[in-house]
Scaffold this motif. Sequence first.
Motif, PDB file in Angstrom:
ATOM      1  N   LEU A   1      72.587  52.087   6.876  1.00 19.44           N
ATOM      2  CA  LEU A   1      72.268  53.182   7.798  1.00 19.44           C
ATOM      3  C   LEU A   1      73.240  54.346   7.595  1.00 19.44           C
TER       4      LEU A   1
ATOM      5  N   ALA B   1      72.348  56.069   4.532  1.00 10.21           N
ATOM      6  CA  ALA B   1      71.104  56.807   4.732  1.00 10.21           C
ATOM      7  C   ALA B   1      71.385  58.230   5.212  1.00 10.21           C
ATOM      8  N   GLU B   2      72.487  58.399   5.956  1.00  7.87           N
ATOM      9  CA  GLU B   2      72.824  59.746   6.413  1.00  7.87           C
ATOM     10  C   GLU B   2      72.967  60.696   5.232  1.00  7.87           C
TER      11      GLU B   2
ATOM     12  N   LEU C   1      69.204  60.455   2.828  1.00  4.34           N
ATOM     13  CA  LEU C   1      67.924  60.867   3.398  1.00  4.34           C
ATOM     14  C   LEU C   1      67.854  62.380   3.480  1.00  4.34           C
TER      15      LEU C   1
ATOM     16  N   VAL D   1      62.272  61.349   4.573  1.00  7.98           N
ATOM     17  CA  VAL D   1      62.026  60.733   5.885  1.00  7.98           C
ATOM     18  C   VAL D   1      60.594  60.196   5.970  1.00  7.98           C
ATOM     19  N   PRO D   2      59.561  61.030   5.700  1.00  6.88           N
ATOM     20  CA  PRO D   2      58.201  60.467   5.719  1.00  6.88           C
ATOM     21  C   PRO D   2      57.969  59.439   4.613  1.00  6.88           C
TER      22      PRO D   2
ATOM     23  N   LEU E   1      60.026  57.216   3.559  1.00  6.71           N
ATOM     24  CA  LEU E   1      60.534  55.920   4.011  1.00  6.71           C
ATOM     25  C   LEU E   1      59.511  55.234   4.926  1.00  6.71           C
ATOM     26  N   GLY E   2      58.926  56.015   5.843  1.00  9.66           N
ATOM     27  CA  GLY E   2      57.916  55.442   6.730  1.00  9.66           C
ATOM     28  C   GLY E   2      56.692  54.949   5.980  1.00  9.66           C
TER      29      GLY E   2
ATOM     30  N   LEU F   1      66.795  49.300   3.882  1.00  8.81           N
ATOM     31  CA  LEU F   1      66.353  49.651   5.242  1.00  8.81           C
ATOM     32  C   LEU F   1      64.854  49.424   5.404  1.00  8.81           C
TER      33      LEU F   1
ATOM     34  N   VAL G   1      63.136  46.963   8.171  1.00  6.61           N
ATOM     35  CA  VAL G   1      62.129  47.404   9.144  1.00  6.61           C
ATOM     36  C   VAL G   1      60.908  46.495   9.089  1.00  6.61           C
TER      37      VAL G   1
ATOM     38  N   TYR H   1      59.525  55.589  10.028  1.00  6.06           N
ATOM     39  CA  TYR H   1      59.739  57.036  10.188  1.00  6.06           C
ATOM     40  C   TYR H   1      60.807  57.291  11.249  1.00  6.06           C
TER      41      TYR H   1
ATOM     42  N   VAL I   1      63.233  55.229  12.330  1.00  2.00           N
ATOM     43  CA  VAL I   1      64.563  54.817  11.862  1.00  2.00           C
ATOM     44  C   VAL I   1      65.137  55.884  10.923  1.00  2.00           C
ATOM     45  N   ALA I   2      64.303  56.377  10.018  1.00  2.00           N
ATOM     46  CA  ALA I   2      64.769  57.389   9.061  1.00  2.00           C
ATOM     47  C   ALA I   2      65.164  58.674   9.797  1.00  2.00           C
ATOM     48  N   ARG I   3      64.359  59.039  10.773  1.00  2.00           N
ATOM     49  CA  ARG I   3      64.620  60.264  11.539  1.00  2.00           C
ATOM     50  C   ARG I   3      65.959  60.153  12.276  1.00  2.00           C
TER      51      ARG I   3
ATOM     52  N   ALA J   1      68.455  57.975  11.614  1.00  2.00           N
ATOM     53  CA  ALA J   1      69.562  57.839  10.657  1.00  2.00           C
ATOM     54  C   ALA J   1      69.974  59.212  10.130  1.00  2.00           C
ATOM     55  N   ARG J   2      68.998  60.073   9.899  1.00  2.00           N
ATOM     56  CA  ARG J   2      69.301  61.406   9.378  1.00  2.00           C
ATOM     57  C   ARG J   2      70.003  62.258  10.434  1.00  2.00           C
TER      58      ARG J   2
ATOM     59  N   THR K   1      72.009  61.251  12.754  1.00  2.00           N
ATOM     60  CA  THR K   1      73.367  60.814  13.099  1.00  2.00           C
ATOM     61  C   THR K   1      74.382  61.306  12.070  1.00  2.00           C
ATOM     62  N   ARG K   2      73.915  62.152  11.126  1.00  2.00           N
ATOM     63  CA  ARG K   2      74.842  62.706  10.135  1.00  2.00           C
ATOM     64  C   ARG K   2      76.023  63.380  10.848  1.00  2.00           C
TER      65      ARG K   2
END
Lengths: 226, 98
Positions: A28, A31-32, A35, A40-41, A43-44, A85, A89, B87, B89-91, B93-94, B96-97
Amino acid sequence: MHIPDGFLDPDVAAAAAVVSVGVVGYSLRRAEHELDERRVPLLGVTAAFVFAVQMLNFPVAGGTSGHLLGAALAAILLGPWLACLVMTVVITSQAFVFADGGISALGANVLNMGIIGALGVGYLMVWARHVLPRTRAGFLAVVAGGSWLAVMAGATAASLELALSGTVPLGTVLPAMLGVHALIGIGEAVITVAAVAAVMVSRPDLLTVRSLRRRAGGAQAIRGAA
Amino acid sequence: MSRRLFLALVLAVAVALAFAASPYASSSPDGLERVATDKGFVERGKLHSAQHHSPIADYAFPGIGDPRLATGVAGFVGTLGVFAVGYGVARVARRTRP
């Protein structure tokens, strides 16, 4: 290869859970950095695709079935950390919503398929891209080998956990698991190569582990993944 | 084809596969189940207490009599749900930068 509850000793399950929480937590954080807005889309969609194909069991020899694991596919699309990740999920959703794979065994399943399958083999594929010829055929060979290996590595890890739990001797479970998953892994390789080849034709920019040539974009993708 | 359109198309393919193809997937035991049966430890498997009321246990959407349709609807709902979770989780995670 989703392990249900009851197969693993509580100590083994807890140890696997500790490792998984640590590595997924670190994923995670990675990922910062990895990503960007475009991923982002992706990954979903990758998680949705992996979930969907995991429902499609295909028959293999002797009244047994297998389904796509998707760990190598996710790693090719997103790089090893984001793929870890994605698998987490999918596996967590399957356990809590679909009663597929245990809750106590969730850490072990994430370890086998997400950390060893997607992250570990994903890194191996990144490394192999540096070593092997940077051609289309070389890339697809890495995809095929990585797909097969992700299934075999996950099956090996599951066998070790079952043996450590005292559920079944390693000498009994390991050959049996590797035998059946060697076949499932071939299905995995065929489907993954087909999927990656289709993406290469239509949207090659979506492949993180690619770099067909030593171009700035490709090198950047590899750096992003490594 | 734009990137966004391509991803929407892939998601649609995933949903379509989960809805239309999963009811016809092989119901034979998977690799681990097969080994557990052959080596005599399959009966150790049990559901966790948290799974006794799983919303869509065994990929059969509740309240649908036809088993194939129940599986298809489970695949449809599940694929969209997993997309939303991934989506989300990715949103997060991004965001929390530091």
